[in-house]
Design an enzyme around this catalytic site. Sequence first.
Site, short mmCIF file in Angstrom:
data_model
loop_
_atom_site.label_atom_id
_atom_site.label_comp_id
_atom_site.label_asym_id
_atom_site.label_seq_id
_atom_site.Cartn_x
_atom_site.Cartn_y
_atom_site.Cartn_z
N ARG A 20 91.05 62.74 -52.08
CA ARG A 20 91.05 63.14 -53.75
C ARG A 20 91.28 63.66 -53.92
O ARG A 20 92.54 64.36 -55.51
CB ARG A 20 90.73 64.75 -52.72
CG ARG A 20 89.09 64.80 -53.12
CD ARG A 20 88.59 65.30 -51.25
NE ARG A 20 87.26 64.82 -51.24
CZ ARG A 20 86.57 64.92 -49.81
NH1 ARG A 20 87.60 64.55 -48.86
NH2 ARG A 20 85.70 64.51 -49.66
N SER A 21 92.94 63.21 -53.69
CA SER A 21 94.67 62.92 -54.80
C SER A 21 94.27 62.47 -55.69
O SER A 21 94.47 62.99 -57.33
CB SER A 21 95.59 62.58 -54.25
OG SER A 21 95.64 63.34 -53.03
N THR A 66 100.50 59.06 -47.18
CA THR A 66 99.59 59.87 -46.80
C THR A 66 99.32 58.44 -45.71
O THR A 66 100.28 58.20 -45.30
CB THR A 66 97.88 59.78 -47.21
OG1 THR A 66 97.06 60.51 -46.14
CG2 THR A 66 97.60 58.38 -47.48
N LYS A 70 103.89 58.72 -43.94
CA LYS A 70 104.59 59.87 -43.92
C LYS A 70 105.64 59.91 -42.99
O LYS A 70 107.01 60.51 -43.39
CB LYS A 70 103.22 61.17 -43.61
CG LYS A 70 102.74 61.64 -44.09
CD LYS A 70 101.67 63.16 -43.86
CE LYS A 70 101.19 63.23 -44.46
NZ LYS A 70 100.34 64.23 -44.72
N GLY A 134 101.07 69.28 -34.73
CA GLY A 134 100.86 68.38 -35.81
C GLY A 134 101.95 68.26 -37.09
O GLY A 134 102.84 69.12 -37.54
N GLY A 135 101.98 67.25 -38.25
CA GLY A 135 102.34 67.07 -39.40
C GLY A 135 102.59 68.87 -40.46
O GLY A 135 103.31 69.23 -40.15
N GLY A 244 90.81 75.99 -46.60
CA GLY A 244 92.25 74.84 -46.82
C GLY A 244 91.17 74.26 -48.20
O GLY A 244 92.77 73.21 -47.93
P1 NAP Z 1 98.30 65.63 -36.60
O1 NAP Z 1 99.69 65.27 -37.15
O2 NAP Z 1 97.90 64.67 -35.85
O3 NAP Z 1 97.25 67.06 -35.99
C1 NAP Z 1 96.71 67.48 -34.69
C2 NAP Z 1 96.57 68.34 -33.89
O4 NAP Z 1 95.60 68.59 -33.92
C3 NAP Z 1 97.37 68.60 -33.02
O5 NAP Z 1 98.29 69.66 -32.76
C4 NAP Z 1 96.84 68.10 -32.36
O6 NAP Z 1 96.86 68.45 -30.21
C5 NAP Z 1 95.85 69.17 -32.87
N1 NAP Z 1 94.24 68.28 -32.00
C6 NAP Z 1 93.68 67.70 -32.30
N2 NAP Z 1 92.42 67.10 -31.24
C7 NAP Z 1 92.49 68.62 -30.72
C8 NAP Z 1 91.79 68.82 -29.44
N3 NAP Z 1 90.34 68.33 -28.89
N4 NAP Z 1 92.31 69.61 -29.04
C9 NAP Z 1 93.01 70.50 -29.44
N5 NAP Z 1 93.69 70.55 -30.51
C10 NAP Z 1 93.63 68.80 -31.00
O7 NAP Z 1 97.46 66.12 -37.93
P2 NAP Z 1 97.60 67.45 -39.66
O8 NAP Z 1 98.26 66.60 -40.29
O9 NAP Z 1 99.17 68.24 -39.63
O10 NAP Z 1 96.37 67.61 -40.06
C11 NAP Z 1 95.36 68.55 -39.18
C12 NAP Z 1 94.16 69.01 -39.85
O11 NAP Z 1 95.17 70.11 -40.91
C13 NAP Z 1 93.60 67.76 -40.57
O12 NAP Z 1 91.89 68.80 -40.10
C14 NAP Z 1 93.66 67.51 -41.98
O13 NAP Z 1 92.84 67.19 -42.46
C15 NAP Z 1 94.24 68.69 -41.86
N6 NAP Z 1 94.68 69.01 -43.19
C16 NAP Z 1 94.60 69.75 -44.72
C17 NAP Z 1 95.96 69.63 -45.56
C18 NAP Z 1 95.48 70.76 -46.50
O14 NAP Z 1 95.78 70.77 -47.79
N7 NAP Z 1 94.20 71.74 -46.89
C19 NAP Z 1 96.94 69.31 -45.54
C20 NAP Z 1 97.49 68.86 -44.17
C21 NAP Z 1 96.49 68.52 -43.28
P3 NAP Z 1 98.24 67.71 -30.38
O15 NAP Z 1 99.23 67.91 -30.68
O16 NAP Z 1 97.89 67.56 -28.22
O17 NAP Z 1 97.65 66.10 -29.63
#
Ligand code: NAP
Length: 282
Positions: A20-21, A66, A70, A134-135, A244
């Site tokens: 969407r950027s 992205t 990253k 996560g990130g 979000g």
């Molecule tokens: P990431 O680094 O891949 O981290 C994913 C997180 O989700 C980790 O803590 C992971 O746990 C956890 N997770 C995944 N599956 C799980 C499950 N079945 N049960 C429990 N925990 C689970 O991803 P990210 O970049 O941080 O992004 C995370 C979410 O935020 C995504 O949905 C992304 O679309 C959203 N996001 C939104 C924005 C925004 O601007 N609104 C910005 C960035 C990200 P583990 O460490 O145990 O794998």
Amino acid sequence: MIARPTRRACILGHGITYSRSPLIHNYWIKKYGLDAEYSICDLPEQKLPELLTSIREGSLAGCNVTIPYKQTVVPYLDAVDDTASTTGSVNTIYCRDGVLTGTSTDGAGYIGHLMDSHPAFKLKDASVLILGAGGAARSIADVMVKSGCSGVYIANRTFAKAQEIAGFQPDIIEPLEWSNLSAKAGVADLIINTTSLGMVGKQPLVFPLENTKPDCVISDIVYAPLETRLLAQARKLGRPVLDGLGMLLHQAVPGFRLWFGIEPQVTGELRALIEQDLQSHG
Ligand code: NAP
């Protein structure tokens, strides 16, 4: 008179199915009448040096970063700012005085959205429960500490990642086992889901919201769907909520300012444009 070339910026990634950027930045480019363009650069890793050189040389104003770059881009940069160095992740690159610099705007985007939507919320001395490590959680935890929160609790499925973030500031951040994710539900002023649970195609997040304080803000950074089950349940209980999408819009602000020199506004019109896109693309 020599015409100035069109200013260009892009989102850098690989296997980008949809972003969407471009919609966000091209909306602002049009709104502020700039001779500029924002596009998608889907490149294999061996092409990264070429793209980054074009930022250093000025033919590209900068880029967002992205999946999967990253962390990968960091060694190619001359510098990372304090935020990117703490979080170990870069989502925005720009060049100043020949120094190619990486920053991370997720935390600032989160705070921008929170303050826009709940201006009376006080982060100073607040207790915050972050679900996920996560990130995005790294950036948000960092900004919560810098905003003066007195307690930041991080629950994650992989406990070691929560412990690693707690290492940023052990006096303030406490890691929690995922099996214990609700331990701080009753003391939190703000609860943030940063896991991918609740996203389209994933399991919903199950959390005992009834144990939270009546004025606890319930927040989900997942924006597809816009209204996750967590947010719908929070609304039913009468809790204040934060979705979000606003974070997605606000995290784009610093990049636009760094590349084009204008602080863009997150407007209702922009939000409606992205909502419409979410409805048509999911
Ligand atoms: P990431 O680094 O891949 O981290 C994913 C997180 O989700 C980790 O803590 C992971 O746990 C956890 N997770 C995944 N599956 C799980 C499950 N079945 N049960 C429990 N925990 C689970 O991803 P990210 O970049 O941080 O992004 C995370 C979410 O935020 C995504 O949905 C992304 O679309 C959203 N996001 C939104 C924005 C925004 O601007 N609104 C910005 C960035 C990200 P583990 O460490 O145990 O794998």
